[in-house]
Scaffold this active site. Structure first.
Site, short mmCIF file in Angstrom:
data_model
loop_
_atom_site.label_atom_id
_atom_site.label_comp_id
_atom_site.label_asym_id
_atom_site.label_seq_id
_atom_site.Cartn_x
_atom_site.Cartn_y
_atom_site.Cartn_z
N HIS A 170 0.84 -1.19 0.00
CA HIS A 170 0.00 0.00 0.00
C HIS A 170 0.88 1.25 0.00
O HIS A 170 1.79 1.37 0.82
CB HIS A 170 -0.89 0.04 1.24
CG HIS A 170 -1.67 -1.22 1.48
ND1 HIS A 170 -1.98 -1.66 2.74
CD2 HIS A 170 -2.18 -2.14 0.62
CE1 HIS A 170 -2.67 -2.79 2.67
NE2 HIS A 170 -2.79 -3.11 1.38
N TYR B 133 2.94 2.51 13.67
CA TYR B 133 3.38 3.54 12.74
C TYR B 133 2.74 4.88 13.07
O TYR B 133 1.56 4.97 13.37
CB TYR B 133 3.14 3.14 11.29
CG TYR B 133 1.78 2.61 10.92
CD1 TYR B 133 0.87 3.41 10.24
CD2 TYR B 133 1.42 1.30 11.23
CE1 TYR B 133 -0.38 2.92 9.87
CE2 TYR B 133 0.17 0.81 10.87
CZ TYR B 133 -0.72 1.62 10.19
OH TYR B 133 -1.96 1.14 9.83
#
Length: 468
Positions: A72, A135
């Site tokens: 992605h 993240y």
């Protein structure tokens, strides 16, 4: 946690993908467990990491070995690390440009992290059970965001997965992603030119002609005095060039509110947007921030000493823009571009047989808008350090009377038809208030020349301008 390496030094490691950096993290452990600074802005930016301004922290938990996700590419930057467990990561550059399709792989455990720039495809495969992948991102999810995806089994990228994809858990959506030949690349961040209807805006339109990443907004398109928060999806922009300004120098003496609204309040709005979204702000300044009492060329770091309202607003705007982390202040003087200007007026007088009286005690250099546009493109594309740069025409300084005589001569008239007068004599019969002018407007060009930009001699530019 047996694989976690303790005692590392904080270190950035460049990869084969521009902007993608692998980081070794110090992890401090004993019999009780371990501790690490997973994100430390001051230390990491000192080692070259972009101050990317994270706004959201996400965690992906995976209970089984072999869980595989990706590939992605999102329109934001990410700081990726592992809290528990271990992963094999694969990153593929899906940005427009010469490195499209470049691949980098690495194992990540709690002693490592990776900075993934906008548009680089991210994927991972868990190598231990109970793996938590974390993240930081510098934008909030939006249904309007532009994503790109790549199939995990793409033959061109040819990622060497530790566990074959036929033996692992993958979502149906990830299995359906396109091959590289069918991927829609993530475009570069856009540039927005505001004030695109003015003389500098027109020059910037010409300079960026054909560049699909550049948008132009006139005053009718974007009201800089209004709240700009929702005016654009600002994270899609990398640069704002402010070519808008209140330039009626004499009118500013009585229209103070208008001058401050156009030159200060509007700039403060742009500065806020640029700071909040990590955008580079380019702002055009003026020699009017100085009082003209110098006897040598003004450097960029000279203290402000504006004489009139216009100069005060430009100085205030410069101070405001200087607080933006990524900024270029382009200070110029005696600007000539499309529309009515001094050069065209003198050429018209010469053609009509009018012999003008022109001020001869103000000294500077002409600056043509196409040169300013060229300089702005150079600064923003060359990686020049942020800050203030003087940008005018090069060559020997001259008075307005000297320039007028030059125009007369270049258009086939006698330069002796121009008569020099003092500033006081010229404005003695003015009916409205007149802004005081700096008598010395010569700006030092050494700083911008050191970046590799060569300003043209104003006399050469003048000849070309008149020839057109």
């Amino acid at each position: 946690m047996a694989e976690t390496e303790f005692g590392k030094q904080l270190q950035a490691i460049e990869t084969t993908i521009p902007g993608l950096t692998l980081w070794e993290l110090p992890v401090h452990g004993d019999s009780r467990g371990w501790f690490k600074e997973n994100w430390q802005r001051e230390k990491m930016t000192a080692l070259g990491l972009a101050d990317f301004g994270p706004v959201q922290n996400n965690v992906s938990f995976n209970d089984a070995v072999g869980t595989t996700r990706g590939i992605h590419a999102e329109p934001w930057d990410k700081w990726v690390s592992v809290a528990t467990g271990r992963i094999f990561g694969a990153w593929v550059d899906l940005r427009e440009g010469p490195t499209f399709g470049a691949v980098f792989t690495a194992e990540i455990d709690p002693s490592r992290a990776i900075f993934v720039p906008r548009g680089v495809g991210n994927s991972y495969q868990t190598l231990e059970p109970d793996t938590a992948y974390t993240y930081l991102v510098n934008d909030h999810w939006s249904p309007d965001a532009s994503y790109s995806f790549l199939n995990l089994a793409d033959e061109t990228a040819a990622v060497d997965w530790p566990i074959p994809l036929t033996d692992v858990e993958i979502s149906a959506k990830d299995l359906a992603h396109p091959r590289l030949a069918d991927v829609v690349p993530i475009p570069a961040k856009k540039t927005l030119v505001v004030g695109a209807g003015g003389q500098l805006g027109l020059a910037l339109r010409a300079a960026y002609a054909g560049d699909a990443t550049v948008e132009f907004a006139t005053r009718a398109d974007l009201d800089l005095t209004a709240d700009l928060s929702g005016a654009r999806r600002w994270r899609d922009y990398g640069t704002i060039v402010n070519a808008a300004a209140y330039t009626a120098v004499d009118a500013a003496e009585t229209d103070r509110a208008g001058a401050w609204a156009g030159n200060v309040s509007a700039v403060a709005q742009l500065a806020r947007i640029a700071t909040e979204h990590g955008i580079t702000l380019v702002h055009v300044s003026s020699d009017y921030v100085f009082d003209g009492s110098a006897t040598s060329a003004y450097r960029e770091d000279e203290p402000f000493a504006p004489l009139g309202v216009y100069g005060q607003t430009k100085a205030a705007a410069d101070a405001t823009v200087s607080t933006v982390p990524r900024h270029y202040i382009v200070r110029t003087s005696w600007v000539i571009g499309e529309g009515k200007n001094f050069v065209r007026t003198m050429a018209s007088l010469a053609a009509r047989g009018v012999d003008p009286s022109v001020v001869d005690d103000q000294v500077g250099r002409l600056t043509f808008t196409d040169d300013i546009a060229r300089g702005i493109r150079h600064l923003t594309s060359s990686g020049a350090p942020y800050g203030t740069y003087n940008l005018t025409g090069a060559g020997e300084p001259a008075s307005w009377a000297d320039i007028a005589a030059e125009v007369f001569e270049l258009t086939g008239s006698d330069r002796a038809r121009v008569t020099g007068v003092s500033t006081e004599a010229y404005f003695a019969s003015a009916a409205a208030p007149v802004s005081p002018r700096p008598r010395w407007s010569v700006l030092d060009l050494a700083k911008i020349e050191a970046t590799g930009f060569t300003p043209r001699d104003w006399r050469e530019s003048l000849r070309e301008y008149l020839a057109e």
